[in-house]
Design an enzyme around this catalytic site. Structure first.
Site, PDB file in Angstrom:
ATOM      1  N   ASP A  34      32.141   4.845 -22.100  1.00 23.80           N
ATOM      2  CA  ASP A  34      30.717   5.040 -21.833  1.00 23.80           C
ATOM      3  C   ASP A  34      29.881   4.061 -22.651  1.00 23.80           C
ATOM      4  OD1 ASP A  34      31.368   6.989 -20.141  1.00 23.80           O
ATOM      5  OD2 ASP A  34      30.308   8.624 -21.178  1.00 23.80           O
ATOM      6  N   ASP A  38      27.255   1.421 -21.213  1.00 20.00           N
ATOM      7  CA  ASP A  38      25.845   1.451 -21.602  1.00 20.00           C
ATOM      8  C   ASP A  38      25.378   0.101 -22.126  1.00 20.00           C
ATOM      9  OD1 ASP A  38      25.545   3.996 -20.827  1.00 20.00           O
ATOM     10  OD2 ASP A  38      25.773   4.885 -22.831  1.00 20.00           O
ATOM     11  N   LEU A  84       3.609  15.248   4.148  1.00 16.73           N
ATOM     12  CA  LEU A  84       2.220  15.698   4.283  1.00 16.73           C
ATOM     13  C   LEU A  84       1.313  14.500   4.491  1.00 16.73           C
ATOM     14  CD1 LEU A  84       2.247  18.092   1.221  1.00 16.73           C
ATOM     15  CD2 LEU A  84       1.999  18.827   3.581  1.00 16.73           C
ATOM     16  N   GLU A 115      -1.736  24.214  -4.353  1.00 10.70           N
ATOM     17  CA  GLU A 115      -0.546  24.092  -5.205  1.00 10.70           C
ATOM     18  C   GLU A 115      -0.454  22.680  -5.775  1.00 10.70           C
ATOM     19  OE1 GLU A 115       2.541  25.027  -2.329  1.00 10.70           O
ATOM     20  OE2 GLU A 115       1.279  26.636  -1.554  1.00 10.70           O
ATOM     21  N   LYS A 117       0.999  19.151  -6.554  1.00  9.63           N
ATOM     22  CA  LYS A 117       2.014  18.358  -5.853  1.00  9.63           C
ATOM     23  C   LYS A 117       2.848  17.658  -6.917  1.00  9.63           C
ATOM     24  CE  LYS A 117       2.619  15.119  -2.065  1.00  9.63           C
ATOM     25  NZ  LYS A 117       3.426  14.112  -2.736  1.00  9.63           N
ATOM     26  N   ASP A 119       5.555  15.411  -8.541  1.00 10.10           N
ATOM     27  CA  ASP A 119       6.117  14.154  -8.064  1.00 10.10           C
ATOM     28  C   ASP A 119       7.617  14.099  -8.370  1.00 10.10           C
ATOM     29  OD1 ASP A 119       6.240  11.723  -6.922  1.00 10.10           O
ATOM     30  OD2 ASP A 119       5.356  10.624  -8.594  1.00 10.10           O
ATOM     31  N   ARG A 138      16.409  15.988   1.090  1.00  6.52           N
ATOM     32  CA  ARG A 138      15.550  15.827   2.261  1.00  6.52           C
ATOM     33  C   ARG A 138      16.135  14.801   3.227  1.00  6.52           C
ATOM     34  NH1 ARG A 138      11.258  12.410   3.744  1.00  6.52           N
ATOM     35  NH2 ARG A 138       9.857  13.431   5.186  1.00  6.52           N
ATOM     36  N   GLU A 175      10.684  21.515  -5.073  1.00  5.22           N
ATOM     37  CA  GLU A 175      10.739  20.178  -5.661  1.00  5.22           C
ATOM     38  C   GLU A 175      11.682  20.158  -6.857  1.00  5.22           C
ATOM     39  OE1 GLU A 175       9.034  18.342  -3.801  1.00  5.22           O
ATOM     40  OE2 GLU A 175       8.658  16.447  -4.853  1.00  5.22           O
ATOM     41  N   TYR A 219       8.339  26.239  -3.230  1.00  6.76           N
ATOM     42  CA  TYR A 219       6.987  26.328  -2.665  1.00  6.76           C
ATOM     43  C   TYR A 219       6.906  26.635  -1.170  1.00  6.76           C
ATOM     44  CZ  TYR A 219       8.066  21.320  -2.131  1.00  6.76           C
ATOM     45  OH  TYR A 219       8.674  20.140  -1.871  1.00  6.76           O
ATOM     46  N   LYS A 283      -2.762  24.244   1.663  1.00  5.03           N
ATOM     47  CA  LYS A 283      -2.127  24.782   2.878  1.00  5.03           C
ATOM     48  C   LYS A 283      -2.985  25.925   3.399  1.00  5.03           C
ATOM     49  CE  LYS A 283       2.416  23.964   0.904  1.00  5.03           C
ATOM     50  NZ  LYS A 283       3.553  24.566   0.204  1.00  5.03           N
ATOM     51  N   LYS A 307      -4.667  13.534  -3.007  1.00  2.26           N
ATOM     52  CA  LYS A 307      -4.066  12.740  -4.088  1.00  2.26           C
ATOM     53  C   LYS A 307      -5.028  12.524  -5.253  1.00  2.26           C
ATOM     54  CE  LYS A 307      -0.132  11.249  -2.204  1.00  2.26           C
ATOM     55  NZ  LYS A 307       0.894  10.385  -2.577  1.00  2.26           N
ATOM     56  N   CYS A 401      -2.757 -18.370  14.871  1.00  2.97           N
ATOM     57  CA  CYS A 401      -1.652 -17.542  14.385  1.00  2.97           C
ATOM     58  C   CYS A 401      -0.695 -18.417  13.576  1.00  2.97           C
ATOM     59  CB  CYS A 401      -0.914 -16.911  15.569  1.00  2.97           C
ATOM     60  SG  CYS A 401       0.610 -16.096  15.076  1.00  2.97           S
ATOM     61  N   CYS A 404       2.815 -18.702  15.704  1.00  3.15           N
ATOM     62  CA  CYS A 404       3.009 -19.400  16.978  1.00  3.15           C
ATOM     63  C   CYS A 404       1.888 -20.368  17.317  1.00  3.15           C
ATOM     64  CB  CYS A 404       3.182 -18.389  18.106  1.00  3.15           C
ATOM     65  SG  CYS A 404       1.678 -17.448  18.442  1.00  3.15           S
ATOM     66  N   CYS A 425      -3.306 -12.109  16.759  1.00  4.19           N
ATOM     67  CA  CYS A 425      -2.757 -13.199  17.551  1.00  4.19           C
ATOM     68  C   CYS A 425      -2.900 -12.777  19.019  1.00  4.19           C
ATOM     69  CB  CYS A 425      -1.278 -13.362  17.190  1.00  4.19           C
ATOM     70  SG  CYS A 425      -0.369 -14.420  18.305  1.00  4.19           S
ATOM     71  N   CYS A 432       5.715 -15.307  20.538  1.00  2.00           N
ATOM     72  CA  CYS A 432       5.370 -15.539  19.132  1.00  2.00           C
ATOM     73  C   CYS A 432       6.547 -15.021  18.307  1.00  2.00           C
ATOM     74  CB  CYS A 432       4.096 -14.780  18.771  1.00  2.00           C
ATOM     75  SG  CYS A 432       3.688 -14.857  17.018  1.00  2.00           S
TER      76      CYS A 432
HETATM   77  S1  IVH Z   1       4.997  21.525   1.415  1.00  2.00           S
HETATM   78  C1  IVH Z   1       5.663  20.713   5.780  1.00  2.00           C
HETATM   79  N1  IVH Z   1       4.273  21.991  -1.046  1.00  2.00           N
HETATM   80  O1  IVH Z   1       5.325  16.551  -1.130  1.00  2.00           O
HETATM   81  C2  IVH Z   1       5.355  20.984   4.363  1.00  2.00           C
HETATM   82  N2  IVH Z   1       5.298  19.885  -0.578  1.00  2.00           N
HETATM   83  O2  IVH Z   1       4.561  14.628   1.273  1.00  2.00           O
HETATM   84  C3  IVH Z   1       5.814  19.933   3.424  1.00  2.00           C
HETATM   85  N3  IVH Z   1       5.601  18.447  -2.531  1.00  2.00           N
HETATM   86  O3  IVH Z   1       8.287  16.145   0.721  1.00  2.00           O
HETATM   87  C4  IVH Z   1       6.090  20.329   2.071  1.00  2.00           C
HETATM   88  N4  IVH Z   1       4.708  19.833  -3.999  1.00  2.00           N
HETATM   89  O4  IVH Z   1       8.483  16.683  -1.753  1.00  2.00           O
HETATM   90  C5  IVH Z   1       4.838  21.088  -0.200  1.00  2.00           C
HETATM   91  N5  IVH Z   1       3.580  22.573  -3.173  1.00  2.00           N
HETATM   92  C6  IVH Z   1       4.147  21.691  -2.339  1.00  2.00           C
HETATM   93  C7  IVH Z   1       4.636  20.433  -2.791  1.00  2.00           C
HETATM   94  C8  IVH Z   1       5.209  19.554  -1.858  1.00  2.00           C
HETATM   95  C9  IVH Z   1       5.295  18.643  -3.816  1.00  2.00           C
HETATM   96  C10 IVH Z   1       6.224  17.213  -1.970  1.00  2.00           C
HETATM   97  C11 IVH Z   1       7.467  17.438  -1.158  1.00  2.00           C
HETATM   98  C12 IVH Z   1       7.196  16.849   0.196  1.00  2.00           C
HETATM   99  C13 IVH Z   1       6.045  15.942  -0.083  1.00  2.00           C
HETATM  100  C14 IVH Z   1       5.166  15.844   1.132  1.00  2.00           C
END
Ligand code: IVH
Length: 670
Positions: A34, A38, A84, A115, A117, A119, A138, A175, A219, A283, A307, A401, A404, A425, A432
């Site tokens: 290892d 590394d 989403l 909720e 989101k 990452d 997924r 997640e 979720y 939602k 976002k 363009c 072409c 174009c 093209c």
């Molecule tokens: S709902 C159809 N709930 O965001 C419903 N997604 O762009 C889709 N994510 O792939 C998922 N927190 O990885 C949902 N509270 C939350 C979430 C969540 C993070 C992520 C998830 C999904 C992506 C959608």
């Protein structure tokens, strides 16, 4: 060492790590300790940090050096794992609600489950009779990788649930992520926490997954028929009761103003959280309403991700290149000095279109602020004018363009009464080069013909080698020739052949989408396919130029009709469509025959209550009925809403067609 020598040395190290990755991950028989492993890895990462021109997809900063698809069994999700759509400001939220009101044909009081989101990467857990029987990634949303054992190493994933209310058969989705503090110890190995979570989760050996502390927040559900649960917030509380971890920050909010206020506060506070959050998910709380609203091709109509503002950094524009897209759009791209934005090295930024360059007066040599957010393409926010060279010249957008040499135009948009921001174009067909390559890339893509093994890079390579000029050439490839190319072994050639052969059987909607007509996305392609029913019929419409008849389709408007006309006026587009239609086995649209309304035709007149025409049509089709657009012998029922067209009602009466009120029609469906 000079640049060439450095590259050579770096590539040698990459080859070394690739060899050891294979020995470790695929053959499970490491040949070095290892520590030694590394050391090689650290040397590569140090080199990349010092010299930004050193890059490789096999670098440990990007991948773990193995191909997950080979290592894992694939599984088709019982219910797709969709993504989403994004909102960035209040206007986007207002628009989101507006679309919902339009779909329902009435304004209602909203209630959202809000909720964080997180990452990370999403995963799905299947429980049968309380036991965790399978866990998947997924994948591409339709098919995931079976990673049960890896998921089982996460402490937040229950293996067994003893609760009498827990459904007998359910997919729990959530997640997988790594906490910021845990990522700190892995900083040298991964570009960001998300990569660390993804890399760890998809290790071949679950023991490796165990070494990186992962978390799981639940979720939503995938496969599950909720009869008693009424709202998303109720479902989240149940998840907690059943033993899952849910976010402590979940909330119910009613108005857009309150959503905005909460978003602003959360955006500021998010740095104190233990994990990365890139936005909030809203939602619609009522599950029945969610069901009614359903999905578009990629995302639910009932949810949106709001976002947070992106990470940003300053860099200098080295050059501006013009890319030519599939539909001829000319997109300027700034090549910038590589800069690290939020853990990702960015070297290109989109400048969107000609208008954007003019509005912001972006020039080669300028120092600019670049922003990037999640999966959104990095873009230029503004120019730092203080740093502009006095001798710099305005960027002149090419009038021809670059691929072409054809003329370019900015189209006049009748709906907005303005010229488009995008220059195009004028060559719509395969003459093209850049457009032709992009058309072929679109043709093979997942949503279109789905030809695995013929990726975008391969298309470019085959184009260079003169193997393909048109989509139909894909079905005449010389596999013997391909097998002599570097990087093509017997297995990859036979995989390619297999996926090309498989793609010969295609549904009409996919085919219409695959030929790449502007403004005809997946949804519109479906509408055209349902209307024309067979490729033979579709071609008759095209040959006889009966495009205006498509106006009868709910959802198809003048924009689409004009685009169809223009597309098929081009000889090469027409020829390609015809050639492909004789080469492929294009299935006719299957009509769901078993439903309550089978063999029944309906037509609407007047405004419906609490329901749009689109929803009404999809309801009829769900029950195997069909909707026609004129009163004729084939029509069985005329459904009348508010203020119907009298002439239609009279005509129907004369012809003995049954007339139903909206209520009577809904009664037919219970
Ligand atoms: S709902 C159809 N709930 O965001 C419903 N997604 O762009 C889709 N994510 O792939 C998922 N927190 O990885 C949902 N509270 C939350 C979430 C969540 C993070 C992520 C998830 C999904 C992506 C959608």
């Amino acid at each position: 060492m000079n640049e060439a020598e450095l590259k050579k040395y770096y590539n040698k190290k990459i080859a070394e790590i690739k060899k050891h990755n294979k020995l470790y991950f695929e053959d499970s028989s490491p040949k070095i300790s290892d520590n030694k492993y590394d050391k090689i890895k650290r040397e590569i990462l140090d080199l990349e940090k010092k010299y930004s021109f050193l890059k490789s997809i096999s670098s440990p900063s990007i991948s773990l050096g193995y191909t997950p698809s080979k290592n894992f069994i694939k599984f088709k999700h019982r219910v797709k794992m969709l993504s989403l759509s994004n909102a960035f400001d209040k206007d986007d939220l207002v628009n989101f609600e507006k679309k919902i009101f339009n779909y329902l044909n009435k304004k209602i009081e909203m209630e959202y489950s809000v909720e964080p989101k997180i990452d990370g990467i999403s995963a799905s857990l299947t429980y049968k009779n309380g036991l965790l029987v399978m866990g998947t990634s997924r994948g591409d949303g339709t098919t995931g990788e079976v990673i049960t054992e890896n998921l089982k190493t996460i402490k937040d994933v229950p293996h067994k649930i003893i609760d009498k209310d827990f459904p007998k058969d359910i997919d729990i989705r959530g997640e997988v992520f790594i906490k910021k503090s845990d990522f700190n110890n892995l900083k040298n190995e991964f570009a960001n926490p998300r990569n660390a979570a993804s890399g760890s989760l998809r290790q071949k050996n679950p023991e490796q997954t165990k070494k990186i502390p992962l978390n799981f927040v639940a979720y939503t559900y995938g496969f599950f028929d909720s009869k008693t649960i009424k709202t998303q917030s109720e479902f989240l509380s149940l998840l907690k009761k059943w033993g899952f971890v849910t976010s402590d920050y979940n909330k119910v909010i009613k108005t857009i103003n309150d959503l905005e206020t909460f978003h602003k506060k959360f955006e500021k506070d998010r740095f104190d959280l233990e994990y990365d959050v890139d936005g909030l998910v809203y939602k619609i709380n009522c599950l029945e309403l969610q069901k009614r609203l359903g999905f578009t091709a990629n995302s639910p109509r009932w949810a949106i991700a709001h976002k947070f503002s992106a990470d940003s950094a300053y860099s200098q524009i080295k050059d501006i290149n013009i890319q030519v897209g599939r539909t001829g759009a000319l997109t300027p791209v700034a090549r910038i000095h590589p800069v690290n934005i939020g853990g990702v090295v960015v070297s290109n930024a989109t400048l969107h279109n000609e208008d954007e360059i003019n509005r912001k007066d972006i020039r080669i040599g300028d120092t600019v602020k670049i922003e990037r957010a999640g999966d959104v393409i990095p873009h230029v926010i503004h120019v730092d004018l203080k740093k502009r060279d006095k001798k710099s010249k305005k960027f002149i957008f090419p009038s021809e363009c670059p691929s072409c040499g054809s003329g370019t135009v900015k189209e006049f948009n009748k709906a907005t009464n303005k010229y488009d921001a995008v220059r195009r174009c004028t060559n719509e067909g395969f003459d093209c080069e850049k457009i032709a390559i992009e058309k072929i890339k679109h043709f093979i893509s997942k949503e279109a013909m789905n030809i695995d093994g013929l990726g975008k890079k391969v298309v470019e390579n085959f184009w260079k080698l003169n193997f393909i000029r048109f989509p139909q050439d894909i079905y005449n490839l010389d596999y013997n020739k391909i097998s002599t190319l570097e990087g093509w072994g017997d297995l990859s050639v036979s995989n390619l052949k297999h996926s090309i052969d498989q793609s010969k059987n295609v549904s009409l909607d996919r085919f219409i989408y695959a030929i790449g007509i502007r403004h005809i996305g997946i949804e519109n392609a479906k509408l055209l396919a349902e209307f024309t029913k067979s490729i033979k019929n579709f071609l008759i419409f095209i040959n006889k130029k009966k495009f205006n008849e498509f106006l009868d389709i709910d959802g198809i408007g003048e924009t689409q009709i004009n685009s169809l006309k223009k597309f098929f006026e081009n000889k090469s587009n027409y020829e390609v469509t015809k050639k492909l239609s004789s080469l492929l086995n294009i299935s006719v649209i299957k009509i769901n025959k078993g439903g309550k309304l089978s063999n029944n035709t309906f037509m609407f007149t007047g405004k419906l209550l609490n329901m749009s025409r689109a929803e009404a049509k999809s309801l009829i089709e769900k029950h195997s009925g069909s909707v026609v657009s004129s009163v004729n012998k084939k029509l069985k029922y005329l459904i009348i809403g508010e203020k119907p067209t009298n002439r239609k009602v009279e005509q129907a009466k004369e012809m003995g067609i049954k007339i139903l009120s909206q209520k009577e029609w809904l009664n037919l469906l219970d």
